[in-house]
Write a protein that holds these residues in place. Sequence first.
Motif, PDB file in Angstrom:
ATOM      1  N   ILE A 267       0.832  -1.200   0.000  1.00 14.60           N
ATOM      2  CA  ILE A 267       0.000   0.000   0.000  1.00 14.60           C
ATOM      3  C   ILE A 267       0.868   1.252   0.000  1.00 14.60           C
ATOM      4  CG2 ILE A 267      -1.758   1.293   1.255  1.00 14.60           C
ATOM      5  CD1 ILE A 267      -2.823  -1.217  -0.061  1.00 14.60           C
ATOM      6  N   ALA A 268       1.965   1.221   0.775  1.00 11.07           N
ATOM      7  CA  ALA A 268       2.851   2.387   0.862  1.00 11.07           C
ATOM      8  C   ALA A 268       3.479   2.701  -0.491  1.00 11.07           C
ATOM      9  CB  ALA A 268       3.935   2.143   1.905  1.00 11.07           C
ATOM     10  N   VAL A 269       3.916   1.677  -1.218  1.00 14.07           N
ATOM     11  CA  VAL A 269       4.516   1.892  -2.535  1.00 14.07           C
ATOM     12  C   VAL A 269       3.482   2.484  -3.491  1.00 14.07           C
ATOM     13  CG1 VAL A 269       5.444   0.725  -4.571  1.00 14.07           C
ATOM     14  CG2 VAL A 269       6.300   0.136  -2.298  1.00 14.07           C
ATOM     15  N   THR A 270       2.258   1.952  -3.446  1.00 14.48           N
ATOM     16  CA  THR A 270       1.203   2.454  -4.332  1.00 14.48           C
ATOM     17  C   THR A 270       0.837   3.899  -3.999  1.00 14.48           C
ATOM     18  OG1 THR A 270       0.330   0.206  -4.437  1.00 14.48           O
ATOM     19  CG2 THR A 270      -1.103   1.973  -5.217  1.00 14.48           C
ATOM     20  N   ALA A 271       0.710   4.199  -2.705  1.00 13.25           N
ATOM     21  CA  ALA A 271       0.385   5.568  -2.305  1.00 13.25           C
ATOM     22  C   ALA A 271       1.528   6.522  -2.653  1.00 13.25           C
ATOM     23  CB  ALA A 271       0.093   5.615  -0.801  1.00 13.25           C
ATOM     24  N   ALA A 272       2.771   6.051  -2.510  1.00 12.54           N
ATOM     25  CA  ALA A 272       3.921   6.884  -2.875  1.00 12.54           C
ATOM     26  C   ALA A 272       3.918   7.173  -4.376  1.00 12.54           C
ATOM     27  CB  ALA A 272       5.224   6.192  -2.481  1.00 12.54           C
ATOM     28  N   ALA A 273       3.546   6.161  -5.186  1.00 11.40           N
ATOM     29  CA  ALA A 273       3.448   6.371  -6.628  1.00 11.40           C
ATOM     30  C   ALA A 273       2.366   7.392  -6.948  1.00 11.40           C
ATOM     31  CB  ALA A 273       3.149   5.045  -7.326  1.00 11.40           C
ATOM     32  N   GLY A 274       1.222   7.303  -6.251  1.00 12.44           N
ATOM     33  CA  GLY A 274       0.157   8.275  -6.464  1.00 12.44           C
ATOM     34  C   GLY A 274       0.578   9.672  -6.059  1.00 12.44           C
ATOM     35  N   ARG A 275       1.324   9.767  -4.969  1.00 12.70           N
ATOM     36  CA  ARG A 275       1.798  11.082  -4.519  1.00 12.70           C
ATOM     37  C   ARG A 275       2.810  11.649  -5.508  1.00 12.70           C
ATOM     38  NH1 ARG A 275       1.925  13.790   0.449  1.00 12.70           N
ATOM     39  NH2 ARG A 275       3.557  15.367   0.551  1.00 12.70           N
ATOM     40  N   MET A 276       3.704  10.801  -6.019  1.00 12.25           N
ATOM     41  CA  MET A 276       4.690  11.258  -6.995  1.00 12.25           C
ATOM     42  C   MET A 276       4.008  11.731  -8.273  1.00 12.25           C
ATOM     43  SD  MET A 276       7.847  11.128  -5.941  1.00 12.25           S
ATOM     44  CE  MET A 276       8.736  11.075  -7.500  1.00 12.25           C
ATOM     45  N   GLY A 277       2.918  11.056  -8.621  1.00  7.81           N
ATOM     46  CA  GLY A 277       2.219  11.416  -9.843  1.00  7.81           C
ATOM     47  C   GLY A 277       1.237  12.555  -9.678  1.00  7.81           C
ATOM     48  N   ALA A 278       0.992  12.982  -8.432  1.00  6.05           N
ATOM     49  CA  ALA A 278       0.023  14.048  -8.180  1.00  6.05           C
ATOM     50  C   ALA A 278       0.460  15.342  -8.843  1.00  6.05           C
ATOM     51  CB  ALA A 278      -0.150  14.253  -6.683  1.00  6.05           C
ATOM     52  N   THR A 279      -0.494  16.032  -9.415  1.00  7.27           N
ATOM     53  CA  THR A 279      -0.202  17.310 -10.049  1.00  7.27           C
ATOM     54  C   THR A 279       0.186  18.338  -9.006  1.00  7.27           C
ATOM     55  OG1 THR A 279      -1.807  16.820 -11.776  1.00  7.27           O
ATOM     56  CG2 THR A 279      -1.122  19.117 -11.540  1.00  7.27           C
ATOM     57  N   ALA A 280       1.272  19.043  -9.202  1.00 10.33           N
ATOM     58  CA  ALA A 280       1.742  20.041  -8.246  1.00 10.33           C
ATOM     59  C   ALA A 280       0.676  21.104  -8.031  1.00 10.33           C
ATOM     60  CB  ALA A 280       3.029  20.685  -8.747  1.00 10.33           C
ATOM     61  N   GLY A 281       0.402  21.398  -6.764  1.00  9.59           N
ATOM     62  CA  GLY A 281      -0.552  22.449  -6.429  1.00  9.59           C
ATOM     63  C   GLY A 281      -1.989  21.997  -6.416  1.00  9.59           C
ATOM     64  N   LYS A 282      -2.260  20.741  -6.822  1.00  8.44           N
ATOM     65  CA  LYS A 282      -3.626  20.237  -6.815  1.00  8.44           C
ATOM     66  C   LYS A 282      -3.860  19.411  -5.571  1.00  8.44           C
ATOM     67  CE  LYS A 282      -4.946  21.785 -10.861  1.00  8.44           C
ATOM     68  NZ  LYS A 282      -6.064  22.700 -11.011  1.00  8.44           N
ATOM     69  N   VAL A 283      -4.985  19.634  -4.913  1.00  3.78           N
ATOM     70  CA  VAL A 283      -5.323  18.875  -3.719  1.00  3.78           C
ATOM     71  C   VAL A 283      -6.734  18.343  -3.860  1.00  3.78           C
ATOM     72  CG1 VAL A 283      -3.813  20.196  -2.220  1.00  3.78           C
ATOM     73  CG2 VAL A 283      -6.161  20.947  -2.531  1.00  3.78           C
ATOM     74  N   ALA A 284      -7.035  17.332  -3.062  1.00  4.46           N
ATOM     75  CA  ALA A 284      -8.375  16.733  -3.090  1.00  4.46           C
ATOM     76  C   ALA A 284      -9.040  16.913  -1.736  1.00  4.46           C
ATOM     77  CB  ALA A 284      -8.279  15.248  -3.405  1.00  4.46           C
ATOM     78  N   GLU A 285     -10.280  17.310  -1.738  1.00  3.76           N
ATOM     79  CA  GLU A 285     -11.048  17.435  -0.506  1.00  3.76           C
ATOM     80  C   GLU A 285     -12.030  16.282  -0.451  1.00  3.76           C
ATOM     81  OE1 GLU A 285     -10.322  19.685   1.558  1.00  3.76           O
ATOM     82  OE2 GLU A 285      -9.144  21.070   0.363  1.00  3.76           O
ATOM     83  N   THR A 286     -12.182  15.695   0.714  1.00  7.96           N
ATOM     84  CA  THR A 286     -13.054  14.541   0.837  1.00  7.96           C
ATOM     85  C   THR A 286     -14.475  14.972   1.162  1.00  7.96           C
ATOM     86  OG1 THR A 286     -12.448  14.372   3.161  1.00  7.96           O
ATOM     87  CG2 THR A 286     -11.190  13.038   1.613  1.00  7.96           C
ATOM     88  N   PHE A 287     -15.391  14.581   0.295  1.00  8.50           N
ATOM     89  CA  PHE A 287     -16.812  14.856   0.474  1.00  8.50           C
ATOM     90  C   PHE A 287     -17.591  13.600   0.126  1.00  8.50           C
ATOM     91  CE2 PHE A 287     -15.282  19.119   0.078  1.00  8.50           C
ATOM     92  CZ  PHE A 287     -16.150  19.883   0.839  1.00  8.50           C
ATOM     93  N   PRO A 288     -18.743  13.367   0.724  1.00  5.33           N
ATOM     94  CA  PRO A 288     -19.562  12.242   0.295  1.00  5.33           C
ATOM     95  C   PRO A 288     -20.061  12.472  -1.117  1.00  5.33           C
ATOM     96  CG  PRO A 288     -20.774  13.619   1.840  1.00  5.33           C
ATOM     97  CD  PRO A 288     -19.362  14.124   1.825  1.00  5.33           C
TER      98      PRO A 288
END
Length: 291
Positions: A267-288
């Motif tokens: 899970i850590a490797v996958t999340a790290a890959a997602g973080r590395m691939g995240a667009t700079a300056g873009k964030v996600a807010e959690t909503f239902p």
Amino acid sequence: MFSCLSEKGAGLNKQSYMIPRLNQRALPILALWAVTMGVWFLLLQPNVVSTIESPELAFVVESLYAGAVLGTMAAGCWVASAAPGNWLRFAIQAGCILLGTAMLLKFSNDNTPARTLINCLGLILSQNLLFAWIGIPHFNEVRDQADRRRRQFSISDMIVATTAFALLLGFARWHQPPMNPHNYWIVFTAVCIGLSLISTLLCRAMLSVSFGTGLLRILGVVLLCVAGAVALAFCESKLTQPPIDYQLAIYYALSYLMVFAGHFAAIAVTAAAGRMGATAGKVAETFPGSP
């Protein structure tokens, strides 16, 4: 089962997360992990494990491999959220479950097909529900304002969740547990919830915009893994052979810790890959919202 906001909506919620993406940064990391698991699968066969002189060491190696397979399967189901349609995502997740089952069955002669499939299906069903409830961002997904106002679960989600739960009950009736059924299902439920909770909290920590906050959360997840392994070990030891055999409990604790460690790594490797691939300056807010 959850929705993501773009940078424009960042002011609506102070707790924000990076949006994991499948791109030229993330794909090499995921591919490297997949190759690593493939090599491990080819090299670490039952006849190889049987050559290990220490039974305890062989059991530890087997537990670590099982945890890595379960974690890789769970990670694959999370990455499948990048699929453009719900039914394609469900199909990919079903493929991950079957592949994980096959990898575990070929490695260990102790697990039956029913038991292994129950473990994999129960884990993914628990993870999907927790990901929806806590709001882990989809891979490569940014939703608009209108989509965020939709109901939390779509009709397709309800159909698939109901079908998966029905299959789980069907396999459970078919399966003959290796211990008292009541005790077995208590431990099974605890393991599924424990591994899914680790995935959820670790993904939130790894995708946290604040690196310092995320690091503290990761440390908390590590401590949770250790505490969960010890609790499960003493629980199983007490249920299977009361009064508690402390030597056996330590043996179980080491096994569960290795399962948690392998799952944590995937899970850590996958999340790290997602973080590395995240667009700079873009964030996600959690909503239902709908998946």
